[in-house]
Design a protein around this motif. Structure first.
Motif, short mmCIF file in Angstrom:
data_model
loop_
_atom_site.label_atom_id
_atom_site.label_comp_id
_atom_site.label_asym_id
_atom_site.label_seq_id
_atom_site.Cartn_x
_atom_site.Cartn_y
_atom_site.Cartn_z
N THR A 76 0.82 -1.20 0.00
CA THR A 76 0.00 0.00 0.00
C THR A 76 0.86 1.25 0.00
N LYS A 77 1.99 1.21 0.69
CA LYS A 77 2.82 2.41 0.75
C LYS A 77 3.35 2.81 -0.62
N ASP A 78 3.40 1.87 -1.57
CA ASP A 78 3.85 2.20 -2.92
C ASP A 78 2.91 3.22 -3.57
N LEU A 79 1.66 3.23 -3.13
CA LEU A 79 0.67 4.16 -3.65
C LEU A 79 0.99 5.60 -3.28
N PHE A 80 1.58 5.79 -2.11
CA PHE A 80 1.79 7.13 -1.57
C PHE A 80 3.23 7.62 -1.55
N LYS A 81 4.18 6.72 -1.41
CA LYS A 81 5.54 7.13 -1.05
C LYS A 81 6.21 8.09 -2.03
N ASN A 130 4.67 10.67 -3.32
CA ASN A 130 4.09 11.99 -3.14
C ASN A 130 3.93 12.43 -1.69
N LEU A 131 3.94 11.48 -0.76
CA LEU A 131 3.75 11.81 0.66
C LEU A 131 4.85 11.16 1.51
N THR A 132 5.33 11.91 2.48
CA THR A 132 6.24 11.31 3.46
C THR A 132 5.41 10.49 4.44
N GLU A 133 6.06 9.70 5.27
CA GLU A 133 5.35 8.94 6.30
C GLU A 133 4.61 9.89 7.23
N GLU A 134 5.25 11.00 7.57
CA GLU A 134 4.62 11.98 8.45
C GLU A 134 3.36 12.57 7.80
N GLU A 135 3.45 12.90 6.51
CA GLU A 135 2.29 13.45 5.81
C GLU A 135 1.16 12.41 5.71
#
Length: 149
Positions: free
Chosen positions: A124-129, A131-136
């Motif tokens: 799932t993190k591949d979807l966001f990483k 464009n978004l940091t873990e903090e975001e």
């Protein structure tokens, strides 16, 4: 790219309306991103959701009511989805030993194996990483929780 560019409109009643449109658009975007993974394993998003719930229940069985309560899409017909998963051999149904009116639902070894394969090839993190940091991502999750009250 912003929501205005994506939907080619700037006509929003107010910022809250824009946020709702953006949430709905993003929901569709995520579904379209994930759909090929589900199709690869001949699953729907709702079937995948039920398999994950059942895996989380192990070693305890689940009931249809428990599945309905925990499903992401509350409008789904959990009973029919379970029927399809039984036909595919991914879950089993059996009568509850303490209450003959209740039916226990368990994930099968084949169901566990499909989830294991999906876990290995799709994160799932591949979807966001990109464009978004873990903090975001954490802030986004917190804001969504706050929005739902």
């Amino acid at each position: 790219m912003g929501i205005e560019e994506d939907i080619k409109s700037t006509n929003f009643e107010d910022i809250y309306h824009k946020a709702v449109i953006n949430l709905n658009y993003t929901y569709g975007w995520i579904n379209n991103y994930m759909r090929p993974e589900f199709e690869r394993y001949k699953l729907t998003q709702q079937q995948f959701n039920i398999l994950r719930i059942l895996r989380g229940q192990l070693p305890k069985p689940a009931t249809v009511n428990l599945l309905k309560d925990r499903m992401i899409d509350k409008m789904s017909d959990a009973s029919r989805i379970v029927d399809r998963l039984v036909q595919k051999g991914l879950v089993s149904r059996c009568t509850n030993s303490r209450d003959r009116r209740a039916v226990d639902i368990r994930i099968s070894e084949e169901g566990l194996e499909i989830l294991k394969k999906m876990d290995a090839c799709f994160k799932t993190k591949d979807l966001f990483k990109q464009n978004l940091t873990e903090e975001e991502a954490g802030q986004l999750s917190d804001l969504l929780d706050k929005m739902r009250g």
